[in-house]
Enzyme design. Structure first.
Site, PDB file in Angstrom:
ATOM      1  N   LYS A 136       0.905  -1.259  -0.005  1.00 50.39           N
ATOM      2  CA  LYS A 136      -0.017   0.134   0.026  1.00 50.39           C
ATOM      3  C   LYS A 136       0.974   1.124  -0.109  1.00 50.39           C
ATOM      4  O   LYS A 136       1.907   1.233   0.620  1.00 50.39           O
ATOM      5  CB  LYS A 136      -0.804  -0.010   1.266  1.00 50.39           C
ATOM      6  CG  LYS A 136      -2.073   1.149   1.245  1.00 50.39           C
ATOM      7  CD  LYS A 136      -2.979   1.005   2.509  1.00 50.39           C
ATOM      8  CE  LYS A 136      -3.914   1.965   2.579  1.00 50.39           C
ATOM      9  NZ  LYS A 136      -4.695   1.868   3.778  1.00 50.39           N
ATOM     10  N   SER A 171      -9.579   1.956   2.734  1.00 54.03           N
ATOM     11  CA  SER A 171      -8.749   2.405   1.752  1.00 54.03           C
ATOM     12  C   SER A 171      -7.756   1.586   1.000  1.00 54.03           C
ATOM     13  O   SER A 171      -7.166   1.907   0.178  1.00 54.03           O
ATOM     14  CB  SER A 171      -7.945   3.841   2.504  1.00 54.03           C
ATOM     15  OG  SER A 171      -7.148   3.019   3.506  1.00 54.03           O
ATOM     16  N   SER A 221      -9.982  -0.317   7.082  1.00 51.68           N
ATOM     17  CA  SER A 221      -9.332  -0.387   5.930  1.00 51.68           C
ATOM     18  C   SER A 221      -8.729  -1.553   5.139  1.00 51.68           C
ATOM     19  O   SER A 221      -8.486  -1.480   3.852  1.00 51.68           O
ATOM     20  CB  SER A 221      -8.466   0.856   5.782  1.00 51.68           C
ATOM     21  OG  SER A 221      -9.418   2.046   5.851  1.00 51.68           O
TER      22      SER A 221
END
EC number: 6.3.5.7
Length: 485
Positions: free
Chosen positions: A79, A154, A178
């Site tokens: 990420k 996210s 997330s």
């Protein structure tokens, strides 16, 4: 079948039997990315040259020595809010479009020791603020099961890359769901560890008292393997807990006889779709058939979790994001007459709408005259929510419910309705406020889209979470169904 659909142990065996080379595994990853990422758009930055060089070195090492760990040579996606030395880290924000860090996050050091191969950086909601991946400053990642739908957020890029078979595993971050919510939407396994279980050093902070890094994988066993490599105490991180790391694989017995499961009535009540509720009840029946028992309980303060979370997380974000001013790193606005103008122009041009919204909300909650009414009260509610979990987990081994109240929604469907979008995290947020571990595992489908089962346990008892999740996974075939891209 792609090499990347094999389990870690299967790839490990083939590498050590000389049936496969690391360079072939890495080739398979880049080939798959070239085939499908124009549809999925999971990656923001690829590190192809370094990844291929590392693969060649690992092939040479394996030729000389046969003892290597189970993550050896496996392609990983990271990420884009996790710091990677020399590899662009943007947090999916135009403000950091040119930022190349000069050091690694602790978790990246863990992956280097395990000799996995970093393929690239994955798309996300800007600064991890969002539930759909539509808040990225660069592109919108799509759900591999149906590209008209969001992958969740996210860590949407991290979940989509694993679901699409682009990498063997990914690392995401979870502030209010997330990792687990996109894992649910994309039909993969995602774990939020106990707060402090994994070092946050090198994770670009959104809300420091809530953020945790965790793994996304295709199976529970693979997830346990990744956590074992990234967990542990770090002297660089004052919030890192000095608690021994368990052998998580030893928890994967497939046996849940005598396990006591609590099912909060709030998690199957209003707002949860009928299909999602039915998939969870079917999962509970499977666990019952394996010897577990379940009872309905109540987490009475969960109804206040979303309000408390957005006050606390936004307050911490307003403080953490003050460092992005155009002075030290990142993009700087050119048209400015003085220092204050430069701050204003840099932030107004660099931050997206959702980030600005949360900064303003947080600044308001911390301001004189409102601190006691909002921030302090939210902290008190957080304590009550944690006490709810503590009380239930005294008598039960795990808490089980849906990960998200619905399956994935269409791209653009909720983007202009932030309150509805915030409510989408209602089942995951309480876990972050309480600081306990939780996992999402696939538990079926609704109209062709995956449904996630959330399993929660006591602090630092990730082994118990894995035990229940693995037993359920072994009794079903949901994780074996793959999206067709």
């Amino acid at each position: 079948m792609s090499i990347l659909e094999d389990s870690f142990s299967s790839i490990h065996k083939k590498l050590h039997n000389k049936e496969l080379k690391v360079s072939e595994v890495v080739d398979a990853s880049f080939k798959r990315i070239k085939e499908v990422d124009n549809q999925v758009q999971a990656f923001l930055t690829l590190d192809e040259e370094n990844a291929r060089q590392q693969a060649e070195k690992l092939d040479e090492a394996l030729a000389n020595e046969n003892t290597r760990g189970l993550l050896f040579g496996l392609p990983a996606g990271i990420k884009d809010n996790i710091i990677t030395n020399g590899l662009r880290t943007t947090c999916a924000s135009q403000l950091l479009a040119n930022f190349e860090p000069v050091h690694n996050a602790n978790v990246m050091d863990g992956l280097e020791r395990a000799e996995s191969v970093t393929i690239g950086k994955l798309n996300m909601d800007e600064f991890a603020m969002g539930s759909s991946n539509e808040n990225s400053g660069f592109q919108t990642t799509r759900n591999p099961w149906n590209t008209d739908y969001v992958p969740g957020g996210s860590s949407g890029g991290a979940a989509a890359a694993v679901a699409a078979g682009e990498v063997s595993f990914s690392l995401g971050s979870d502030t209010g769901g997330s990792i687990r919510q996109p894992a649910s939407y994309c039909g993969v396994v995602g774990l939020k560890p106990t707060y402090g279980r994994v070092s946050r050093y090198g994770l670009v902070a959104f809300a420091s008292s809530l953020d945790q890094i965790g793994p996304l994988t295709q199976t529970v066993e693979d997830n346990a393997l990744v956590l074992g490599q990234i967990a542990g105490h770090s002297k660089s991180d004052s919030t890192s807990a000095d608690v021994p790391v368990s052998d998580y694989l030893s928890s994967l017995t497939g046996d849940v006889k005598g396990m006591k499961i609590a099912v909060p009535k709030e998690y199957l009540g209003e707002g949860v779709s009928e299909d999602v509720r039915n998939r969870v009840l079917e999962a509970l029946k499977v666990l019952e058939e394996q010897g577990a028992s379940w009872e309905e309980v109540s987490l009475p303060h969960s109804q206040y979790a979303v309000a408390a979370y957005y006050l606390l997380a936004s307050s911490e974000a307003s403080a953490n994001l003050a460092r992005f001013d155009g002075v030290r790193y990142g993009v700087r606005a050119e048209q400015a007459d003085n220092l204050i103008d430069m701050y204003k122009h840099t932030r107004s041009q660099g931050f997206g709408d959702e980030v600005k919204r949360r900064i303003m909300l947080g600044t308001f909650a911390l301001s004189s005259g409102y601190y006691d009414a909002y921030y302090k009260k939210a902290q008190k509610v957080r304590t009550l929510i944690k006490q709810d979990f503590d009380n239930i987990l005294k008598d039960y081994d795990v808490i089980v419910g849906p990960t998200a109240p619905t399956t994935a929604f269409k791209v653009g469907e909720k983007v202009n309705d932030p309150l509805t979008m915030y409510a989408n995290d209602i089942l995951t947020i309480p876990v972050n406020l309480a600081g306990v571990p939780a996992i999402s595992v696939p538990c079926g489908f609704s109209d062709g889209l995956p449904v996630g089962l959330q399993i929660i346990s006591r602090p630092f008892e990730e082994g118990t979470v894995y035990r229940a999740a693995h037993a359920y996974e072994q009794a079903t075939n949901h994780n074996k169904t793959k999206p067709e891209l």
